[in-house]
Scaffold this active site. Structure first.
Site, PDB file in Angstrom:
ATOM      1  N   GLY A  13       0.788  -1.229   0.000  1.00 21.53           N
ATOM      2  CA  GLY A  13       0.000   0.000   0.000  1.00 21.53           C
ATOM      3  C   GLY A  13       0.817   1.275   0.000  1.00 21.53           C
ATOM      4  N   SER A  14       2.051   1.240  -0.508  1.00 19.52           N
ATOM      5  CA  SER A  14       2.855   2.465  -0.505  1.00 19.52           C
ATOM      6  C   SER A  14       2.262   3.526  -1.441  1.00 19.52           C
ATOM      7  CB  SER A  14       4.311   2.176  -0.864  1.00 19.52           C
ATOM      8  OG  SER A  14       4.452   1.801  -2.215  1.00 19.52           O
ATOM      9  N   ASN A  15       1.689   3.114  -2.567  1.00 19.68           N
ATOM     10  CA  ASN A  15       1.036   4.097  -3.446  1.00 19.68           C
ATOM     11  C   ASN A  15      -0.233   4.655  -2.799  1.00 19.68           C
ATOM     12  OD1 ASN A  15       2.435   4.664  -6.004  1.00 19.68           O
ATOM     13  ND2 ASN A  15       2.335   2.446  -6.261  1.00 19.68           N
ATOM     14  N   MET A  91      -3.574  -6.815  -7.657  1.00 17.76           N
ATOM     15  CA  MET A  91      -3.034  -7.870  -8.515  1.00 17.76           C
ATOM     16  C   MET A  91      -4.101  -8.773  -9.130  1.00 17.76           C
ATOM     17  SD  MET A  91       0.008  -6.895  -8.446  1.00 17.76           S
ATOM     18  CE  MET A  91       0.874  -8.200  -9.301  1.00 17.76           C
ATOM     19  N   ARG A  92      -5.266  -8.195  -9.411  1.00 20.80           N
ATOM     20  CA  ARG A  92      -6.326  -8.952 -10.087  1.00 20.80           C
ATOM     21  C   ARG A  92      -6.755  -8.184 -11.330  1.00 20.80           C
ATOM     22  NH1 ARG A  92      -8.396 -13.141  -8.083  1.00 20.80           N
ATOM     23  NH2 ARG A  92      -7.809 -13.713  -5.992  1.00 20.80           N
ATOM     24  N   LEU A  93      -7.063  -8.929 -12.383  1.00 16.10           N
ATOM     25  CA  LEU A  93      -7.633  -8.289 -13.562  1.00 16.10           C
ATOM     26  C   LEU A  93      -9.049  -7.840 -13.220  1.00 16.10           C
ATOM     27  CD1 LEU A  93      -6.617 -10.518 -16.614  1.00 16.10           C
ATOM     28  CD2 LEU A  93      -5.934  -8.169 -16.152  1.00 16.10           C
ATOM     29  N   HIS A 110       1.578   1.256 -13.230  1.00 20.68           N
ATOM     30  CA  HIS A 110       2.356   0.051 -13.543  1.00 20.68           C
ATOM     31  C   HIS A 110       3.834   0.405 -13.599  1.00 20.68           C
ATOM     32  CE1 HIS A 110       2.997  -3.951 -15.116  1.00 20.68           C
ATOM     33  NE2 HIS A 110       3.815  -3.419 -16.010  1.00 20.68           N
TER      34      HIS A 110
END
Length: 188
Positions: A13-15, A91-93, A110
């Site tokens: 969760g750094s972003n 990390m899920r589409l 990304h």
């Protein structure tokens, strides 16, 4: 007018934290109304709680389909009047259910200069290919893997043979570029 957002994350969760801190500094006119994670044990949960932000943590295995858990998420987002979905290491589409509910309102960051090195471990992919420059891309989300229209990019020099240092450089650029790009999106 303050933009209501939900941040989706699967990891540290750094972003998310960079976005929340930019909001608190008055650099981004937004409010994180909800953090969504598919990893209940992820550190982003701890970060969200430190900021007093509600978390929806789920396990995809507990549902019969992607449509089922995405429908539940869409209902939560609508209850909170969420305007934008911000992916930050999720990390899920994203599937049709969420894409159709938030068409052109889902953004992702990304760690590469897309279209190069999409998908998982973009930094490792770049280093394995021996590139001297990689970077960061902010893009709209579509049904593909890191294929949506590009909003912003920034180059980052690779530190030869040093994955950790290269990753640290990329994170520093991500935190700045994402906030600036979100600010432009929300103001338009």
């Amino acid at each position: 007018m303050t933009t209501k957002i939900a941040v989706f994350a699967s990891g540290s969760g750094s972003n998310f934290q960079a976005i929340q801190e930019a909001i608190e500094r008055g650099e981004l006119n937004a409010k994180v109304e909800l953090v969504v994670t598919d990893k209940p044990e992820a550190f982003v949960v701890t970060r969200a709680k430190q900021f007093g932000i509600p978390v929806h943590a789920f396990s995809a295995k507990s549902y019969t389909s992607k449509e089922e858990y995405e429908a539940e998420i869409v209902a939560l987002l609508r209850d909170r009047k969420i305007e934008w979905v911000v992916l930050a290491g999720y990390m899920r589409l994203i599937g049709h259910t969420l894409l159709s509910a938030y068409s052109n309102r889902i953004v992702n960051i990304h760690p590469s200069l897309l279209p190069s090195f999409p998908g998982k471990d973009a930094i490792g992919q770049a280093m394995d290919h021996g590139v001297k420059v990689t970077g960061v891309t902010v893009h709209f989300v579509d049904e593909g893997m890191d294929t949506g229209p590009i909003l912003a990019q920034a180059a980052v020099e690779v530190v030869d043979g040093n994955h950790e240092e290269t990753e640290a450089r990329i994170h520093a650029v991500e935190h700045e570029l994402y906030t600036k790009t979100l600010k432009k999106l929300f103001e338009n």
